[in-house]
Design an enzyme around this catalytic site. Structure first.
Site, PDB file in Angstrom:
ATOM      1  N   ARG A 157      14.874   0.993   8.330  1.00  0.00           N
ATOM      2  CA  ARG A 157      13.806   1.893   7.889  1.00  0.00           C
ATOM      3  C   ARG A 157      14.041   3.246   8.514  1.00  0.00           C
ATOM      4  O   ARG A 157      14.418   3.329   9.697  1.00  0.00           O
ATOM      5  CB  ARG A 157      12.442   1.401   8.409  1.00  0.00           C
ATOM      6  CG  ARG A 157      11.996   0.075   7.887  1.00  0.00           C
ATOM      7  CD  ARG A 157      10.932  -0.531   8.809  1.00  0.00           C
ATOM      8  NE  ARG A 157      11.472  -0.796  10.144  1.00  0.00           N
ATOM      9  CZ  ARG A 157      10.739  -1.075  11.222  1.00  0.00           C
ATOM     10  NH1 ARG A 157       9.434  -1.113  11.137  1.00  0.00           N
ATOM     11  NH2 ARG A 157      11.304  -1.322  12.394  1.00  0.00           N
ATOM     12  N   PHE A 258       2.360  -3.493   5.915  1.00  0.00           N
ATOM     13  CA  PHE A 258       2.591  -3.031   4.537  1.00  0.00           C
ATOM     14  C   PHE A 258       1.400  -3.270   3.629  1.00  0.00           C
ATOM     15  O   PHE A 258       1.524  -3.425   2.421  1.00  0.00           O
ATOM     16  CB  PHE A 258       3.891  -3.609   3.952  1.00  0.00           C
ATOM     17  CG  PHE A 258       5.057  -2.697   4.246  1.00  0.00           C
ATOM     18  CD1 PHE A 258       5.508  -2.545   5.543  1.00  0.00           C
ATOM     19  CD2 PHE A 258       5.660  -1.951   3.243  1.00  0.00           C
ATOM     20  CE1 PHE A 258       6.526  -1.662   5.844  1.00  0.00           C
ATOM     21  CE2 PHE A 258       6.682  -1.066   3.535  1.00  0.00           C
ATOM     22  CZ  PHE A 258       7.118  -0.927   4.837  1.00  0.00           C
ATOM     23  N   GLY A 262      -3.203   3.835   0.165  1.00  0.00           N
ATOM     24  CA  GLY A 262      -3.175   5.293   0.241  1.00  0.00           C
ATOM     25  C   GLY A 262      -2.488   5.862  -0.981  1.00  0.00           C
ATOM     26  O   GLY A 262      -2.660   5.329  -2.085  1.00  0.00           O
ATOM     27  N   CYS A 269      14.425   4.984  -1.115  1.00  0.00           N
ATOM     28  CA  CYS A 269      14.766   3.572  -1.343  1.00  0.00           C
ATOM     29  C   CYS A 269      13.830   2.853  -2.300  1.00  0.00           C
ATOM     30  O   CYS A 269      14.224   2.515  -3.408  1.00  0.00           O
ATOM     31  CB  CYS A 269      14.818   2.827  -0.022  1.00  0.00           C
ATOM     32  SG  CYS A 269      16.171   3.380   1.007  1.00  0.00           S
TER      33      CYS A 269
HETATM   34  C1  UDX Z   1      12.484   0.916   3.104  1.00  0.00           C
HETATM   35  C2  UDX Z   1      12.501  -0.523   3.634  1.00  0.00           C
HETATM   36  O1  UDX Z   1      11.363  -0.731   4.497  1.00  0.00           O
HETATM   37  C3  UDX Z   1      13.776  -0.786   4.405  1.00  0.00           C
HETATM   38  O2  UDX Z   1      13.826  -2.134   4.856  1.00  0.00           O
HETATM   39  C4  UDX Z   1      14.950  -0.509   3.485  1.00  0.00           C
HETATM   40  O3  UDX Z   1      16.166  -0.699   4.162  1.00  0.00           O
HETATM   41  C5  UDX Z   1      14.869   0.917   2.943  1.00  0.00           C
HETATM   42  O4  UDX Z   1      13.626   1.126   2.296  1.00  0.00           O
HETATM   43  P1  UDX Z   1      11.994   3.315   4.179  1.00  0.00           P
HETATM   44  O5  UDX Z   1      12.306   3.897   2.847  1.00  0.00           O
HETATM   45  O6  UDX Z   1      12.546   3.946   5.399  1.00  0.00           O
HETATM   46  O7  UDX Z   1      12.468   1.788   4.234  1.00  0.00           O
HETATM   47  O8  UDX Z   1      10.405   3.338   4.321  1.00  0.00           O
HETATM   48  P2  UDX Z   1       9.220   2.284   4.509  1.00  0.00           P
HETATM   49  O9  UDX Z   1       8.808   2.263   5.918  1.00  0.00           O
HETATM   50  O10 UDX Z   1       9.522   0.997   3.860  1.00  0.00           O
HETATM   51  O11 UDX Z   1       8.070   3.039   3.686  1.00  0.00           O
HETATM   52  C6  UDX Z   1       8.249   3.294   2.282  1.00  0.00           C
HETATM   53  C7  UDX Z   1       7.067   4.017   1.706  1.00  0.00           C
HETATM   54  O12 UDX Z   1       5.941   3.144   1.612  1.00  0.00           O
HETATM   55  C8  UDX Z   1       6.583   5.236   2.494  1.00  0.00           C
HETATM   56  O13 UDX Z   1       6.308   6.289   1.585  1.00  0.00           O
HETATM   57  C9  UDX Z   1       5.320   4.753   3.181  1.00  0.00           C
HETATM   58  O14 UDX Z   1       4.420   5.790   3.418  1.00  0.00           O
HETATM   59  C10 UDX Z   1       4.788   3.767   2.146  1.00  0.00           C
HETATM   60  N1  UDX Z   1       3.916   2.712   2.721  1.00  0.00           N
HETATM   61  C11 UDX Z   1       4.410   1.844   3.639  1.00  0.00           C
HETATM   62  C12 UDX Z   1       2.613   2.585   2.276  1.00  0.00           C
HETATM   63  O15 UDX Z   1       2.151   3.365   1.424  1.00  0.00           O
HETATM   64  N2  UDX Z   1       1.833   1.598   2.801  1.00  0.00           N
HETATM   65  C13 UDX Z   1       2.277   0.722   3.725  1.00  0.00           C
HETATM   66  O16 UDX Z   1       1.507  -0.154   4.145  1.00  0.00           O
HETATM   67  C14 UDX Z   1       3.612   0.847   4.169  1.00  0.00           C
END
Ligand code: UDX
Length: 459
Positions: A157, A258, A262, A269
């Site tokens: 992440r 997760f 929001g 990704c």
């Molecule tokens: C993601 C995966 O988590 C990771 O395992 C993979 O290798 C690459 O893609 P990343 O893109 O870094 O990682 O972000 P992540 O922390 O997963 O968040 C993704 C999006 O979801 C963000 O915009 C975040 O704000 C949003 N999010 C996350 C929510 O809206 N609510 C949540 O509860 C969690």
């Protein structure tokens, strides 16, 4: 035992992987075609914001274990193990992934190999890619040279890239089921420190390894859209989605992580991976299996429009001529990445509807300016909020959670705050005279709204 490793691609994935492999004691060569990126990395500078990575990079450059090059020949001569960590973006105008960069590593590297080698793919690719690349590799490989191709997906992440690379939840390795070669032994050597730590290694066939990554991201995206769908219901039913998430999250089968409702997911990704997954399933004749992902994508995009609607309502029905402060531009905190950022997307939509938009983000200003040059950029939260009719928090940076509602309240025109990440303490803002509104929660009214400079109470 120290291995000689080349890592192709020096983006989030490649640069982190290269630095972390050196941290594990291996000799590593990072390879990229972008010489400006290489120059930064060689100078110990990470070309993006990733907490903790610069220290690892510098330490290993100094020890001499980590170097960078643009020469594939140098990489082929130097390394016994090659990792592919280049990007697989969404194709322009299509859902499918663009595999040009992955293909190009194989096309350029394999003819240069002079001795037995293992190539590990780390990039996120559509299922079937590794098998196709393996076949192409066997056509390109010089006579007498033995090459194995395995797939070792990456789950890091942003914001936790070093931690996730050095201490992942699991390692997954897909090997060719007909001719597995010795890829598993090599992987065990490369990751011996991680295995000693008790991190599980799952060895699978190539297709399963590719799918593990896409399935994991599809599941995470689904979890977020699920709670955002609940937020939509909560809004009309007068319920509170944050409390709901806490309550269902206590069930260990569901889990609280997760489930933050929001403005939804963005980044380089999740959005493109679920689309590429749908496209690939369609090609394989299993499109029905993933039609729910279209809904996951829809719910996610709808949160952005909903946020724009709430802002319009907050200023009395039309954004024309209003001043909106937007705190947060990165797709998530502790990152300067603005790829498919919900925050910037909302900022753009609000500006298009006639508002003057002032954006501030602790780290993502340069990247935001590059893709949205017409928005106004402030140099602090306070400056962004000056004269604002509405303040919106769209990325949950620590510094926004810690903002002082009294201090901000002095500079705005109206004390109306919209919390796009449900990350603020609403009653603290209400107690300071703000009207607080989160997504999927009832508004909290505090004091009078029209306190300052005769500003009109439009909310
Ligand atoms: C993601 C995966 O988590 C990771 O395992 C993979 O290798 C690459 O893609 P990343 O893109 O870094 O990682 O972000 P992540 O922390 O997963 O968040 C993704 C999006 O979801 C963000 O915009 C975040 O704000 C949003 N999010 C996350 C929510 O809206 N609510 C949540 O509860 C969690």
């Amino acid at each position: 035992m120290s291995c000689r490793i080349a890592v192709f691609g020096t983006g989030y994935l490649g640069a982190t992987h290269a630095a972390c492999m050196a941290e594990l004691g291996h000799e590593v060569l990072g390879v990229d075609v972008d010489v400006s990126k290489l120059a930064k990395l060689e100078a110990g500078e990470v070309p993006f914001y990733e907490p903790g990575l610069e220290e690892v990079l510098k330490r290993n450059l100094e020890s001499g274990r980590l170097r960078f090059t643009s020469s594939y020949r140098e990489a082929a001569d130097f390394a016994d193990i090659h990792f592919i960590g280049v990007g697989t973006p969404q194709r322009k105008g299509e859902y499918a992934a663009d595999l040009t960069y992955v293909d190009s590593v194989i096309e350029q590297l394999v003819p240069l190999l002079t001795r037995s080698t293992t190539i590990f793919g780390k990039s996120t690719v559509p299922v079937g890619t590794a098998q196709r690349l393996g076949a192409r590799m066997r056509q390109l490989v010089p006579a007498g040279v033995d090459v194995d191709l395995a797939w070792n997906p990456e789950f890091l992440r942003e914001g936790f890239a070093v931690q996730d690379t050095l201490h992942p939840d699991r390692l997954v390795l897909g090997v060719d089921s007909v001719d597995p070669g010795n890829a598993e032994d090599i992987a065990r050597l490369v990751y011996s420190d991680l295995l000693d730590e008790g991190i599980p290694l799952l060895v699978t066939d190539l297709a399963t390894a590719e799918l593990v990554k896409t399935a994991a991201n599809a599941f995470l995206a689904t979890k977020i859209s699920f709670i955002n769908a609940m937020a939509e219901v909560c809004e009309v039913a007068g319920a509170d989605v944050s409390v709901l998430a806490d309550a269902i999250g206590h069930d260990v089968r569901i889990g609280r992580r997760f489930l933050n409702a929001g403005i939804g997911f963005g980044g380089g990704c999740l959005p493109k991976d679920i689309r590429a997954f749908m496209a690939r399933a369609g090609e394989l004749g299993a499109d029905e299996a993933l039609t729910f992902l279209r809904e996951v994508d829809n719910i996610n995009m709808r949160r952005r429009t909903r946020m724009v609607e709430l802002t319009r309502e907050a200023v009395g029905g039309s954004l024309l001529g209003s001043r909106i402060a937007i705190l947060g531009a990165a797709f998530k905190p502790d990152s300067d990445d603005v790829r498919d950022s919900p925050a910037l997307n909302i900022a753009g939509q609000i500006q298009l509807q006639g508002a003057s938009v002032n954006v501030f983000d602790p780290k993502a200003m340069d990247n935001s300016r590059a893709i949205f040059p017409t928005l106004n950029y402030a140099s602090s939260s306070l400056e962004a909020c000056e004269g604002a009719d509405v303040v919106m928090v769209l990325t949950e940076w620590r510094e926004f959670k810690d903002l002082d509602p009294v201090e901000i309240g002095i500079v705005v025109r109206n004390r109306t705050i919209l919390d796009g990440r449900n990350c603020l303490d609403g009653s603290r803002w209400a107690n300071a005279g703000w009207r607080y509104r989160g997504l999927g929660r009832r508004p909290i009214e505090g004091g009078r709204d029209d306190h300052a400079e005769g500003g009109s109470a439009r909310a």
